[in-house]
Design a protein around this motif. Structure first.
Motif, PDB file in Angstrom:
ATOM      1  N   UNK A  34      -1.774  14.221   1.112  1.00  0.00           N
ATOM      2  CA  UNK A  34      -1.040  12.956   1.054  1.00  0.00           C
ATOM      3  C   UNK A  34       0.118  12.965   2.039  1.00  0.00           C
ATOM      4  N   UNK A  35       0.886  14.054   2.059  1.00  0.00           N
ATOM      5  CA  UNK A  35       2.031  14.142   2.966  1.00  0.00           C
ATOM      6  C   UNK A  35       1.604  14.100   4.425  1.00  0.00           C
ATOM      7  N   UNK A  36       0.543  14.830   4.753  1.00  0.00           N
ATOM      8  CA  UNK A  36       0.081  14.883   6.150  1.00  0.00           C
ATOM      9  C   UNK A  36      -0.450  13.533   6.589  1.00  0.00           C
ATOM     10  N   UNK A  37      -1.317  12.931   5.758  1.00  0.00           N
ATOM     11  CA  UNK A  37      -1.904  11.636   6.115  1.00  0.00           C
ATOM     12  C   UNK A  37      -0.828  10.569   6.207  1.00  0.00           C
ATOM     13  N   UNK A  38       0.093  10.574   5.253  1.00  0.00           N
ATOM     14  CA  UNK A  38       1.177   9.589   5.243  1.00  0.00           C
ATOM     15  C   UNK A  38       2.009   9.708   6.520  1.00  0.00           C
ATOM     16  N   UNK A  39       2.324  10.940   6.909  1.00  0.00           N
ATOM     17  CA  UNK A  39       3.135  11.162   8.110  1.00  0.00           C
ATOM     18  C   UNK A  39       2.394  10.744   9.370  1.00  0.00           C
ATOM     19  N   UNK A  40       1.124  11.155   9.486  1.00  0.00           N
ATOM     20  CA  UNK A  40       0.351  10.853  10.692  1.00  0.00           C
ATOM     21  C   UNK A  40       0.083   9.362  10.848  1.00  0.00           C
ATOM     22  N   UNK A  78       0.828  -1.200   0.000  1.00  0.00           N
ATOM     23  CA  UNK A  78       0.000   0.000   0.000  1.00  0.00           C
ATOM     24  C   UNK A  78       0.868   1.259   0.000  1.00  0.00           C
ATOM     25  N   UNK A  79       1.927   1.248   0.805  1.00  0.00           N
ATOM     26  CA  UNK A  79       2.844   2.393   0.854  1.00  0.00           C
ATOM     27  C   UNK A  79       3.568   2.562  -0.483  1.00  0.00           C
ATOM     28  N   UNK A  80       4.012   1.453  -1.058  1.00  0.00           N
ATOM     29  CA  UNK A  80       4.760   1.533  -2.323  1.00  0.00           C
ATOM     30  C   UNK A  80       3.900   2.060  -3.456  1.00  0.00           C
ATOM     31  N   UNK A  81       2.632   1.658  -3.499  1.00  0.00           N
ATOM     32  CA  UNK A  81       1.784   2.119  -4.601  1.00  0.00           C
ATOM     33  C   UNK A  81       1.339   3.571  -4.407  1.00  0.00           C
ATOM     34  N   UNK A  82       1.240   4.029  -3.156  1.00  0.00           N
ATOM     35  CA  UNK A  82       1.018   5.463  -2.922  1.00  0.00           C
ATOM     36  C   UNK A  82       2.224   6.243  -3.438  1.00  0.00           C
ATOM     37  N   UNK A  83       3.419   5.682  -3.236  1.00  0.00           N
ATOM     38  CA  UNK A  83       4.638   6.307  -3.759  1.00  0.00           C
ATOM     39  C   UNK A  83       4.616   6.353  -5.284  1.00  0.00           C
ATOM     40  N   UNK A  84       4.161   5.276  -5.908  1.00  0.00           N
ATOM     41  CA  UNK A  84       4.064   5.234  -7.375  1.00  0.00           C
ATOM     42  C   UNK A  84       3.088   6.292  -7.890  1.00  0.00           C
ATOM     43  N   UNK A  85       1.990   6.476  -7.174  1.00  0.00           N
ATOM     44  CA  UNK A  85       1.012   7.499  -7.577  1.00  0.00           C
ATOM     45  C   UNK A  85       1.631   8.886  -7.479  1.00  0.00           C
ATOM     46  N   UNK A  86       2.436   9.106  -6.441  1.00  0.00           N
ATOM     47  CA  UNK A  86       3.126  10.388  -6.293  1.00  0.00           C
ATOM     48  C   UNK A  86       4.133  10.591  -7.415  1.00  0.00           C
ATOM     49  N   UNK A 113       8.854  14.355  -4.700  1.00  0.00           N
ATOM     50  CA  UNK A 113       7.926  14.482  -5.828  1.00  0.00           C
ATOM     51  C   UNK A 113       6.982  15.657  -5.636  1.00  0.00           C
ATOM     52  N   UNK A 114       6.391  15.779  -4.445  1.00  0.00           N
ATOM     53  CA  UNK A 114       5.419  16.841  -4.225  1.00  0.00           C
ATOM     54  C   UNK A 114       6.086  18.202  -4.021  1.00  0.00           C
ATOM     55  N   UNK A 115       7.296  18.217  -3.486  1.00  0.00           N
ATOM     56  CA  UNK A 115       8.042  19.471  -3.391  1.00  0.00           C
ATOM     57  C   UNK A 115       8.361  19.986  -4.791  1.00  0.00           C
ATOM     58  N   UNK A 116       8.781  19.082  -5.674  1.00  0.00           N
ATOM     59  CA  UNK A 116       9.079  19.466  -7.052  1.00  0.00           C
ATOM     60  C   UNK A 116       7.816  19.911  -7.780  1.00  0.00           C
ATOM     61  N   UNK A 117       6.703  19.208  -7.522  1.00  0.00           N
ATOM     62  CA  UNK A 117       5.432  19.585  -8.163  1.00  0.00           C
ATOM     63  C   UNK A 117       4.979  20.960  -7.694  1.00  0.00           C
ATOM     64  N   UNK A 118       5.095  21.205  -6.416  1.00  0.00           N
ATOM     65  CA  UNK A 118       4.692  22.513  -5.868  1.00  0.00           C
ATOM     66  C   UNK A 118       5.522  23.633  -6.467  1.00  0.00           C
ATOM     67  N   UNK A 119       6.827  23.409  -6.541  1.00  0.00           N
ATOM     68  CA  UNK A 119       7.722  24.424  -7.116  1.00  0.00           C
ATOM     69  C   UNK A 119       7.391  24.676  -8.581  1.00  0.00           C
ATOM     70  N   UNK A 173      12.440   5.592   2.815  1.00  0.00           N
ATOM     71  CA  UNK A 173      12.711   5.849   1.397  1.00  0.00           C
ATOM     72  C   UNK A 173      11.449   6.258   0.624  1.00  0.00           C
ATOM     73  N   UNK A 174      10.305   5.561   0.808  1.00  0.00           N
ATOM     74  CA  UNK A 174       9.083   6.029   0.140  1.00  0.00           C
ATOM     75  C   UNK A 174       8.674   7.437   0.564  1.00  0.00           C
ATOM     76  N   UNK A 175       8.823   7.753   1.853  1.00  0.00           N
ATOM     77  CA  UNK A 175       8.442   9.086   2.318  1.00  0.00           C
ATOM     78  C   UNK A 175       9.340  10.148   1.691  1.00  0.00           C
ATOM     79  N   UNK A 176      10.636   9.868   1.613  1.00  0.00           N
ATOM     80  CA  UNK A 176      11.548  10.815   0.966  1.00  0.00           C
ATOM     81  C   UNK A 176      11.182  11.002  -0.502  1.00  0.00           C
ATOM     82  N   UNK A 177      10.817   9.907  -1.169  1.00  0.00           N
ATOM     83  CA  UNK A 177      10.431   9.989  -2.582  1.00  0.00           C
ATOM     84  C   UNK A 177       9.152  10.813  -2.744  1.00  0.00           C
ATOM     85  N   UNK A 178       8.169  10.551  -1.880  1.00  0.00           N
ATOM     86  CA  UNK A 178       6.904  11.298  -1.951  1.00  0.00           C
ATOM     87  C   UNK A 178       7.142  12.779  -1.680  1.00  0.00           C
TER      88      UNK A 178
END
Length: 340
Positions: A247-253, A120-128, A218-224, A210-215
């Protein structure tokens, strides 16, 4: 077989179970016997309904499939398979931690639980990653990761996750505590920390850090990238920002406290052979985190309705077919579920 023989078995396996003869006044007993099964039961009902609905919509209504749909489908399958392990554990916890099934089923369920949890974590990373490619590298996106390559990624994730979860099989046992209680052990609560601690740390690094760093990247680059370009639709830009931050907040919590407490449980056990008050508190906290993390399978289905542009129409068609309601009633329900 008397109680002395049961104790010898527990010591001989190296997995002296803390769930044998649990004090009913302890918080751990209350969480394990009442809180965990109730939350698992709620997740079984709500999560299975939502994930089944997403699968139905994707299979029957979504045409053509793209890279994003493939990752979302695999995420939904992983969550659904994880949910299907819950009836065994609900029965186990409601029976006051008495495993009535075989040792083999105990091992299979624990391994399947572990595999699908990290899938589940890996596929959330793939979506990101899919969002990152679509926003930051839109022209090269389909050359960098086309449908064929995405399919290989999905197969690779399933195979590697299954292989990485194999050690959990050898750290799982059914331990007879008494003539009317048998515990299906979980390696986190084992005193054989020589194997469980390295395995937990490796799983944490590969399955969360590693998935959290990737996510995050990805989202930092998208935001920029989004801030550099003025989108025609301000509302669409805000929607994308809300999605990425959510995604970042839910993933972290969901996952950060789970992994921190899990490793703390095993580390403190490695430092002490006795069941101290600190260990009891950490065990209770981890049990609670297990229940909280299970709620993520009820949140993930909304990825489909947020990231898929045709999701609203697909959901409307599905509700109309399944419920036989008027179009106006269905539109009101869809608006309530998917206001964006």
């Amino acid at each position: 077989m008397d109680n002395e023989d049961y104790k010898l078995i527990c010591v001989g396996t190296g997995l002296k179970s803390i769930f044998c003869y649990l004090d009913q006044d302890q918080a751990l007993f209350f969480i394990q016997v009442y809180v965990v099964p109730l939350i698992f039961l709620m997740v079984l009902i709500i999560g299975l309904t939502l994930n089944s609905l997403v699968l139905w919509v994707m299979i029957r209504q979504t045409r053509p499939w793209n890279r994003s749909t493939l990752f979302l489908c695999n995420l939904t399958i992983a969550d659904t398979m994880w949910i299907l392990t819950l009836p065994f554990f609900i029965h186990y916890h409601f029976c006051r931690l008495h495993w009535v099934f075989s040792n083999v089923i105990c091992k299979i369920m624990r391994c399947m639980y572990h595999t699908c949890f990290y899938n589940s974590i890996y596929f959330v990373t793939c979506i990101s990653l899919d969002r990152y490619l679509a926003i930051v590298h839109p022209l090269q996106s389909f050359f960098l990761l086309n449908m064929r390559q995405s399919l290989f990624v999905c197969v690779g994730i399933w195979v590697l996750s299954a292989i990485v979860s194999i050690p959990s099989v050898f750290m799982t046992f059914v331990i007879p505590c008494s003539s009317n209680q048998s515990v299906c052990t979980l390696y986190i609560f084992s005193y054989g920390t020589g194997k469980t601690l390295p395995y937990s740390v490796i799983s944490t690094v590969t399955g969360f850090v590693l998935p959290f760093m990737a996510i995050y990247y990805c989202y930092w680059s998208c935001t920029r990238e989004l801030k550099r370009h003025n989108l025609k639709s301000v509302q669409k830009k805000k929607k994308l920002f809300r999605l990425m931050y959510s995604v970042l907040i839910i993933f972290s919590l969901m996952y950060l406290p789970y992994h921190l407490i899990r490793n703390a449980c095993i580390t403190i056990r490695a430092m002490s052979n006795n069941q101290t008050r600190l260990i009891n508190s950490l065990d209770a906290s981890f049990s609670m985190e297990m229940a909280i993390c299970s709620l993520n399978t009820c949140v993930n289905p909304f990825f489909y309705f947020v990231t898929n542009g045709n999701a609203k129409n697909s959901l409307r068609k599905t509700l109309y077919v399944c419920c036989g309601e008027t179009k106006q009633q269905v539109r009101l329900k869809v608006a309530a579920i998917h206001p964006l």
